[in-house]
Design a protein around this motif. Structure first.
Motif, PDB file in Angstrom:
ATOM      1  N   LEU A   1       0.808  -1.233   0.000  1.00  0.00           N
ATOM      2  CA  LEU A   1       0.000   0.000   0.000  1.00  0.00           C
ATOM      3  C   LEU A   1       0.836   1.277   0.000  1.00  0.00           C
ATOM      4  N   THR A   2       1.704   1.443   0.980  1.00  0.00           N
ATOM      5  CA  THR A   2       2.365   2.739   1.175  1.00  0.00           C
ATOM      6  C   THR A   2       3.521   2.991   0.210  1.00  0.00           C
ATOM      7  N   TYR A   3       3.838   2.008  -0.650  1.00  0.00           N
ATOM      8  CA  TYR A   3       4.851   2.255  -1.671  1.00  0.00           C
ATOM      9  C   TYR A   3       4.246   2.930  -2.899  1.00  0.00           C
ATOM     10  N   TRP A   4       2.916   3.052  -2.912  1.00  0.00           N
ATOM     11  CA  TRP A   4       2.223   3.747  -3.985  1.00  0.00           C
ATOM     12  C   TRP A   4       1.837   5.143  -3.509  1.00  0.00           C
ATOM     13  N   PRO A   5       1.801   6.122  -4.421  1.00  0.00           N
ATOM     14  CA  PRO A   5       1.500   7.504  -4.017  1.00  0.00           C
ATOM     15  C   PRO A   5       0.118   7.637  -3.385  1.00  0.00           C
ATOM     16  N   GLU A   6      -0.003   8.620  -2.514  1.00  0.00           N
ATOM     17  CA  GLU A   6      -1.308   8.946  -1.939  1.00  0.00           C
ATOM     18  C   GLU A   6      -2.307   9.184  -3.066  1.00  0.00           C
TER      19      GLU A   6
ATOM     20  N   THR B   1      -3.730   6.587   5.211  1.00  0.00           N
ATOM     21  CA  THR B   1      -2.591   7.006   4.391  1.00  0.00           C
ATOM     22  C   THR B   1      -3.030   7.744   3.132  1.00  0.00           C
ATOM     23  N   GLY B   2      -4.347   7.849   2.903  1.00  0.00           N
ATOM     24  CA  GLY B   2      -4.836   8.579   1.739  1.00  0.00           C
ATOM     25  C   GLY B   2      -4.986   7.732   0.488  1.00  0.00           C
ATOM     26  N   HIS B   3      -5.029   6.407   0.637  1.00  0.00           N
ATOM     27  CA  HIS B   3      -5.261   5.510  -0.486  1.00  0.00           C
ATOM     28  C   HIS B   3      -6.725   5.044  -0.481  1.00  0.00           C
ATOM     29  N   TYR B   4      -7.164   4.499  -1.609  1.00  0.00           N
ATOM     30  CA  TYR B   4      -8.535   4.015  -1.727  1.00  0.00           C
ATOM     31  C   TYR B   4      -8.515   2.533  -2.109  1.00  0.00           C
ATOM     32  N   VAL B   5      -9.429   1.773  -1.531  1.00  0.00           N
ATOM     33  CA  VAL B   5      -9.516   0.336  -1.824  1.00  0.00           C
ATOM     34  C   VAL B   5     -10.959  -0.017  -2.155  1.00  0.00           C
ATOM     35  N   VAL B   6     -11.161  -0.549  -3.354  1.00  0.00           N
ATOM     36  CA  VAL B   6     -12.475  -0.988  -3.824  1.00  0.00           C
ATOM     37  C   VAL B   6     -12.516  -2.507  -3.671  1.00  0.00           C
ATOM     38  N   THR B   7     -13.492  -3.020  -2.923  1.00  0.00           N
ATOM     39  CA  THR B   7     -13.453  -4.438  -2.571  1.00  0.00           C
ATOM     40  C   THR B   7     -14.778  -4.887  -1.982  1.00  0.00           C
ATOM     41  N   PRO B   8     -15.040  -6.183  -1.961  1.00  0.00           N
ATOM     42  CA  PRO B   8     -16.168  -6.657  -1.153  1.00  0.00           C
ATOM     43  C   PRO B   8     -15.850  -6.509   0.331  1.00  0.00           C
ATOM     44  N   ASP B   9     -16.888  -6.294   1.117  1.00  0.00           N
ATOM     45  CA  ASP B   9     -16.710  -6.193   2.574  1.00  0.00           C
ATOM     46  C   ASP B   9     -16.762  -7.606   3.159  1.00  0.00           C
ATOM     47  N   ASN B  10     -15.607  -8.279   3.096  1.00  0.00           N
ATOM     48  CA  ASN B  10     -15.550  -9.671   3.548  1.00  0.00           C
ATOM     49  C   ASN B  10     -14.309  -9.982   4.385  1.00  0.00           C
ATOM     50  N   GLY B  11     -13.634  -8.938   4.861  1.00  0.00           N
ATOM     51  CA  GLY B  11     -12.416  -9.123   5.638  1.00  0.00           C
ATOM     52  C   GLY B  11     -11.159  -8.696   4.912  1.00  0.00           C
ATOM     53  N   THR B  12     -11.272  -8.309   3.655  1.00  0.00           N
ATOM     54  CA  THR B  12     -10.114  -7.914   2.852  1.00  0.00           C
ATOM     55  C   THR B  12      -9.353  -6.735   3.460  1.00  0.00           C
TER      56      THR B  12
ATOM     57  N   LEU C   1      -5.006  -3.855   6.488  1.00  0.00           N
ATOM     58  CA  LEU C   1      -4.883  -2.404   6.261  1.00  0.00           C
ATOM     59  C   LEU C   1      -5.375  -1.631   7.470  1.00  0.00           C
ATOM     60  N   GLU C   2      -6.483  -2.044   8.042  1.00  0.00           N
ATOM     61  CA  GLU C   2      -7.012  -1.348   9.208  1.00  0.00           C
ATOM     62  C   GLU C   2      -6.068  -1.484  10.390  1.00  0.00           C
ATOM     63  N   ALA C   3      -5.542  -2.684  10.630  1.00  0.00           N
ATOM     64  CA  ALA C   3      -4.691  -2.927  11.790  1.00  0.00           C
ATOM     65  C   ALA C   3      -3.360  -2.198  11.694  1.00  0.00           C
ATOM     66  N   ILE C   4      -2.803  -2.101  10.496  1.00  0.00           N
ATOM     67  CA  ILE C   4      -1.462  -1.540  10.333  1.00  0.00           C
ATOM     68  C   ILE C   4      -1.491  -0.039  10.032  1.00  0.00           C
ATOM     69  N   PHE C   5      -2.409   0.394   9.174  1.00  0.00           N
ATOM     70  CA  PHE C   5      -2.405   1.777   8.701  1.00  0.00           C
ATOM     71  C   PHE C   5      -3.611   2.591   9.159  1.00  0.00           C
ATOM     72  N   GLY C   6      -4.723   1.939   9.437  1.00  0.00           N
ATOM     73  CA  GLY C   6      -5.937   2.643   9.821  1.00  0.00           C
ATOM     74  C   GLY C   6      -6.822   2.949   8.622  1.00  0.00           C
ATOM     75  N   ILE C   7      -8.124   3.002   8.865  1.00  0.00           N
ATOM     76  CA  ILE C   7      -9.111   3.346   7.840  1.00  0.00           C
ATOM     77  C   ILE C   7      -9.938   4.520   8.344  1.00  0.00           C
ATOM     78  N   ASP C   8     -10.023   5.565   7.541  1.00  0.00           N
ATOM     79  CA  ASP C   8     -10.729   6.780   7.946  1.00  0.00           C
ATOM     80  C   ASP C   8     -12.216   6.742   7.622  1.00  0.00           C
ATOM     81  N   GLU C   9     -12.563   6.181   6.462  1.00  0.00           N
ATOM     82  CA  GLU C   9     -13.965   6.245   6.048  1.00  0.00           C
ATOM     83  C   GLU C   9     -14.263   5.114   5.068  1.00  0.00           C
TER      84      GLU C   9
END
Length: 279
Positions: free
Chosen positions: A56-61, A86-97, A101-109
């Motif tokens: 994740l964090t090796y890619w630009p915000e 970190t300002g990245h976006y993830v499109v995915t099913p809500d199934n634990g994916t 990311l949440e544990a290591i970097f956090g999710i804002d919204e």
């Protein structure tokens, strides 16, 4: 315009990934499209979660990731877009994916994808390839600027996010504990969830010996004493070592060997590991 980065368990033996590329290019031919991997083991949500955290964090915000490991396709599980801390976006099913990311970097919204606006035209009666029809399409619109995060759909309570079971790493006395998050696929190293900063609290220096114990479903299935080393070259060929991997977490390996195969060890939340100074 942001980059669009795809991940799936589809493999490259048929046209599924190419179809996702085609949908994205159809949204905007100028899109820059890249891959994390399409070799996630089939249905392995845990592995998909980890591989996102690996890159994740090796890619630009602002980079948009699409991750499709979706054994529940066609069920009532939500389709979402998450904005990480970190300002990245993830499109995915809500199934634990999003677990790692949440544990290591956090999710804002988190926002649920409104499929009336964010779905490939003409795919309304298709229920088995949301990776192409919803996720690649929405990801491409988001990365190209054709839509905004706020316009994706309604906000979702973060407390409702589906999470895979995982105990956080911890220290207890002279020991640190974690899990084997995954294997270094080609080389068989065991990548643990134990951060270097937590391990350092034990006061163990490079060159010291460390006792490693691996538990599976509560039973010790492997134990060894290893050298804590800077890199593989610090030990003899065939010798085992403990080192800090590329994610700043503790890892276990055999120099020019395959630790996981050598000792028949797996990965995931049921594989616990403890580290302490050898006595």
């Amino acid at each position: 315009m942001s980059s669009l980065v795809l991940q799936s368990d589809f493999g490259l033996d048929d046209g599924a990934v190419s179809a996702m590329y085609g949908v994205a290019v159809g949204v905007d031919p100028a899109l820059r499209i890249h891959d994390v991997t399409h070799n996630i083991p089939p249905y392995d949500i845990w592995e998909g979660s980890y591989r996102l955290a690996q890159v994740l964090t090796y890619w630009p915000e602002g980079t948009v990731f699409v991750s499709v490991v979706d054994p529940g396709v066609g069920t009532e599980r939500l389709s979402i877009v998450a904005r990480t801390s970190t300002g990245h976006y993830v499109v995915t099913p809500d199934n634990g994916t999003l677990t790692h990311l949440e544990a290591i970097f956090g999710i804002d919204e988190i926002r649920e994808i409104d499929e009336t606006r964010n779905r490939r035209p003409g795919s309304e009666e298709s229920y088995t390839f949301h990776g192409r029809d919803i996720y690649a399409f929405t990801g491409a619109r988001l990365a190209s600027g054709a839509t905004s995060f706020e316009a994706v759909g309604p906000s979702v309570d973060r407390a409702a996010l589906v999470r895979l079971p995982a105990n956080p790493p911890e220290r207890e006395g002279d020991q640190v504990r974690g899990i084997i998050d995954t294997h270094d696929v080609r080389y068989g190293s065991l990548w643990t969830s134990i951060p270097r900063t937590l391990f350092r609290e034990l006061g163990i220096a490079h060159g010291d010996r460390v006792t490693v114990r691996i538990h599976h479903h509560g039973s010790v299935v492997h134990a060894a004493q290893l050298t804590y080393a800077h890199s593989f070259a610090a030990v003899e060929v065939g010798e085992s070592l403990l080192y800090v991997n590329s994610l700043d977490r503790m890892a276990i390996a055999i120099n020019r060997g395959h630790y996981a195969h050598a000792f028949s060890l797996g990965s995931g939340s049921s594989w616990r590991v403890t580290l302490e100074a050898a006595r």
